[in-house]
Design a protein around this motif. Structure first.
Motif, mmCIF file in Angstrom:
data_model
loop_
_atom_site.group_PDB
_atom_site.id
_atom_site.type_symbol
_atom_site.label_atom_id
_atom_site.label_comp_id
_atom_site.label_asym_id
_atom_site.label_seq_id
_atom_site.Cartn_x
_atom_site.Cartn_y
_atom_site.Cartn_z
ATOM 1 N N GLY A 47 69.913 -36.159 48.149
ATOM 2 C CA GLY A 47 70.676 -35.522 49.208
ATOM 3 C C GLY A 47 71.237 -36.505 50.207
ATOM 4 N N GLY A 48 72.149 -36.017 51.033
ATOM 5 C CA GLY A 48 72.778 -36.843 52.048
ATOM 6 C C GLY A 48 72.084 -36.731 53.390
ATOM 7 N N ASP A 49 72.779 -37.139 54.433
ATOM 8 C CA ASP A 49 72.219 -37.149 55.777
ATOM 9 C C ASP A 49 72.593 -35.912 56.579
ATOM 10 O OD1 ASP A 49 71.080 -39.653 55.319
ATOM 11 O OD2 ASP A 49 72.919 -40.688 55.919
ATOM 12 N N THR A 50 73.380 -35.024 56.007
ATOM 13 C CA THR A 50 73.785 -33.828 56.743
ATOM 14 C C THR A 50 72.638 -32.820 56.785
ATOM 15 O OG1 THR A 50 74.681 -32.840 54.732
ATOM 16 C CG2 THR A 50 76.191 -34.132 56.086
ATOM 17 N N THR A 51 72.763 -31.838 57.639
ATOM 18 C CA THR A 51 71.736 -30.817 57.771
ATOM 19 C C THR A 51 71.625 -29.996 56.492
ATOM 20 O OG1 THR A 51 72.142 -30.681 60.139
ATOM 21 C CG2 THR A 51 70.973 -28.830 59.115
ATOM 22 N N ALA A 52 70.392 -29.802 56.013
ATOM 23 C CA ALA A 52 70.185 -28.997 54.813
ATOM 24 C C ALA A 52 70.490 -27.541 55.117
ATOM 25 C CB ALA A 52 68.752 -29.148 54.331
ATOM 26 N N ASP A 53 71.166 -26.853 54.182
ATOM 27 C CA ASP A 53 71.452 -25.438 54.391
ATOM 28 C C ASP A 53 70.752 -24.551 53.367
ATOM 29 O OD1 ASP A 53 74.905 -25.601 53.161
ATOM 30 O OD2 ASP A 53 72.993 -26.179 52.266
ATOM 31 N N LEU A 54 69.825 -25.135 52.608
ATOM 32 C CA LEU A 54 68.939 -24.362 51.744
ATOM 33 C C LEU A 54 67.567 -25.020 51.785
ATOM 34 C CD1 LEU A 54 68.337 -22.200 49.541
ATOM 35 C CD2 LEU A 54 69.060 -23.897 47.853
ATOM 36 N N VAL A 55 66.541 -24.209 51.990
ATOM 37 C CA VAL A 55 65.168 -24.710 52.016
ATOM 38 C C VAL A 55 64.420 -24.136 50.829
ATOM 39 C CG1 VAL A 55 62.986 -24.729 53.292
ATOM 40 C CG2 VAL A 55 65.147 -24.948 54.521
ATOM 41 N N ILE A 56 63.711 -24.987 50.094
ATOM 42 C CA ILE A 56 62.817 -24.548 49.031
ATOM 43 C C ILE A 56 61.402 -24.866 49.485
ATOM 44 C CG2 ILE A 56 62.154 -24.797 46.616
ATOM 45 C CD1 ILE A 56 64.997 -25.666 45.987
ATOM 46 N N ARG A 57 60.561 -23.839 49.598
ATOM 47 C CA ARG A 57 59.222 -24.056 50.131
ATOM 48 C C ARG A 57 58.189 -23.251 49.364
ATOM 49 N NH1 ARG A 57 61.402 -21.599 55.039
ATOM 50 N NH2 ARG A 57 60.934 -23.589 56.053
ATOM 51 N N LEU A 58 56.938 -23.705 49.430
ATOM 52 C CA LEU A 58 55.813 -22.972 48.880
ATOM 53 C C LEU A 58 55.275 -22.013 49.939
ATOM 54 C CD1 LEU A 58 53.932 -25.894 47.140
ATOM 55 C CD2 LEU A 58 55.063 -24.001 45.992
ATOM 56 N N ARG A 59 55.084 -20.752 49.554
ATOM 57 C CA ARG A 59 54.486 -19.798 50.477
ATOM 58 C C ARG A 59 54.005 -18.585 49.691
ATOM 59 N NH1 ARG A 59 59.100 -18.428 54.562
ATOM 60 N NH2 ARG A 59 57.246 -17.884 55.750
ATOM 61 N N PRO A 60 52.976 -17.888 50.185
ATOM 62 C CA PRO A 60 52.527 -16.666 49.512
ATOM 63 C C PRO A 60 53.619 -15.607 49.545
ATOM 64 C CG PRO A 60 50.889 -17.448 51.089
ATOM 65 C CD PRO A 60 52.137 -18.231 51.345
ATOM 66 N N LEU A 61 53.743 -14.857 48.450
ATOM 67 C CA LEU A 61 54.765 -13.824 48.353
ATOM 68 C C LEU A 61 54.149 -12.513 47.907
ATOM 69 C CD1 LEU A 61 57.625 -15.808 46.554
ATOM 70 C CD2 LEU A 61 57.567 -15.120 48.963
ATOM 71 N N PRO A 62 54.720 -11.390 48.341
ATOM 72 C CA PRO A 62 54.228 -10.084 47.883
ATOM 73 C C PRO A 62 54.579 -9.866 46.419
ATOM 74 C CG PRO A 62 56.243 -9.821 49.127
ATOM 75 C CD PRO A 62 55.873 -11.269 49.256
ATOM 76 N N ALA A 101 61.659 -19.275 48.221
ATOM 77 C CA ALA A 101 60.218 -19.389 48.388
ATOM 78 C C ALA A 101 59.551 -19.283 47.025
ATOM 79 C CB ALA A 101 59.702 -18.301 49.327
ATOM 80 N N VAL A 102 58.565 -20.134 46.782
ATOM 81 C CA VAL A 102 57.904 -20.202 45.480
ATOM 82 C C VAL A 102 56.404 -20.024 45.683
ATOM 83 C CG1 VAL A 102 57.498 -21.605 43.423
ATOM 84 C CG2 VAL A 102 59.684 -21.778 44.635
ATOM 85 N N ASP A 103 55.814 -19.119 44.917
ATOM 86 C CA ASP A 103 54.379 -18.845 44.961
ATOM 87 C C ASP A 103 53.831 -19.014 43.554
ATOM 88 O OD1 ASP A 103 51.831 -17.988 45.497
ATOM 89 O OD2 ASP A 103 52.384 -15.931 46.058
ATOM 90 N N PRO A 104 53.401 -20.247 43.181
ATOM 91 C CA PRO A 104 52.949 -20.474 41.798
ATOM 92 C C PRO A 104 51.707 -19.660 41.465
ATOM 93 C CG PRO A 104 53.382 -22.552 42.944
ATOM 94 C CD PRO A 104 53.375 -21.466 43.980
#
Length: 323
Positions: A47-62, A101-104
């Motif tokens: 990626g570059g130095d600009t502000t990210a406009d998509l976040v991929i994160r781990l978190r619990p999901l329903p 959001a990813v909940d493995p």
């Protein structure tokens, strides 16, 4: 493993697999989207130095959305969210085109879940953003994008590799993200996926030295950094819909009329059923524009690896004559 190509960097291999979660999000760029990700993506442009406009994160999901508007086996969606249940692998939620959001599942490797986050997850993200994704590989030739559409197993990635060996530049694999242009045909953004090839294709294209990590654990396909790549978006110059040659259907290239072209593009929209529910207006508008402004042809091709170079040469000769 990091492989550079035309000032772009593909990050994949042992490092990506051994460090699935970093304390600080890593930066990537895929399909024109700047991404900050807690997951190490199996392959992506740095990626570059600009502000990210998509976040991929781990978190619990329903396990379900509270008030879904539509649902099917393993998925549901509402006005904001798309929730995907991959049995034994992960739950993945895409929200507003801004978060994946990813909940493995217990015991699932994070890189296995990440492959779906940047597959269906990114495809839905594009649809939520009003961007049409086609199920296609893409290369650059003489300043224009050449799309290779087809069903899974049609040989899109292998033919893209053969075209790169013949002098084209890699642009996208599996998902081609289309964006509208102010004064011309739609453009395709580099997707950062690198080529995804079976061992037989890697050997036929002599790309073993550029092969990286498996697409998924226990899957034979591997990520392969292309010899050369396009650093920015290109206007679409041609679309080919791949079909296998048979005794009754010999190899060749046949132009499609506009209506047939539009129908073919609809068939090869990435996750077509979801696209029709999430962004029907985008789907209708972009397919109509593409079919009306760009030549679409059927490419009936032999299936033997020995015919790859001849097929690539026929495609380039057809383009050079048309352009």
């Amino acid at each position: 493993m990091v492989v550079g190509s035309n000032s772009e960097m593909w990050v994949f291999g042992a490092n990506a697999a051994s460090t699935p979660l970093s304390p600080q999000p890593r930066r990537y760029r895929m399909a024109g989207v700047e991404i900050a990700s807690q997951l190490s993506l199996p392959t992506a442009l740095a990626g570059g130095d600009t502000t990210a406009d998509l976040v991929i994160r781990l978190r619990p999901l329903p396990d379900r959305l509270a008030t879904p508007l539509a649902s099917g086996t393993g998925w549901s969606l509402d006005h904001r969210d798309f929730l995907l249940e991959l049995d034994g692998i992960a739950r993945i939620r895409v929200r507003d085109g801004r978060e994946i959001a990813v909940d493995p599942a217990p015991g699932t490797a994070a890189d296995d879940a990440a492959a779906f986050a940047v597959g269906t997850g990114l495809g839905v993200t594009l649809l939520q953003r009003g961007v049409l994704p086609l199920h296609a590989a893409a290369v650059g030739h003489r300043g224009r994008a050449v799309l290779l559409c087809g069903v899974s197993g049609a040989g899109k990635s292998t033919l893209a590799g053969a075209l790169c060996r013949a002098g084209c530049d890699f642009l996208a694999d599996d998902v081609a993200a289309l964006a509208a242009s102010v004064d011309g045909p739609p453009v395709v953004q580099p997707d950062g996926r690198a080529l995804r090839l079976h061992p037989e294709s890697i050997a036929a294209l002599d790309l073993a030295a550029r092969a990286g990590s498996p697409v998924r654990p226990a899957v034979a396909k591997r990520h392969v950094a292309p010899p050369t790549a396009v650093p920015g978006p290109l206007p679409i110059g041609a679309v080919f819909v791949l079909a296998p040659a048979t005794p009754a259907r010999p190899a060749g290239i046949t132009a499609m009329p506009v209506l047939a072209a539009a129908q073919a593009l609809l068939r090869h929209t990435f996750r077509r059923g979801l696209a029709l529910m999430i962004a029907p207006a985008v789907l209708t508008r972009e397919i109509a524009t593409l079919a009306d402004s760009v030549p679409v042809a059927t490419l009936v091709r032999p299936q033997r690896f020995a015919d790859l170079d001849a097929t690539a040469a026929a495609v380039l000769a057809h383009l050079d004559a048309a352009w």
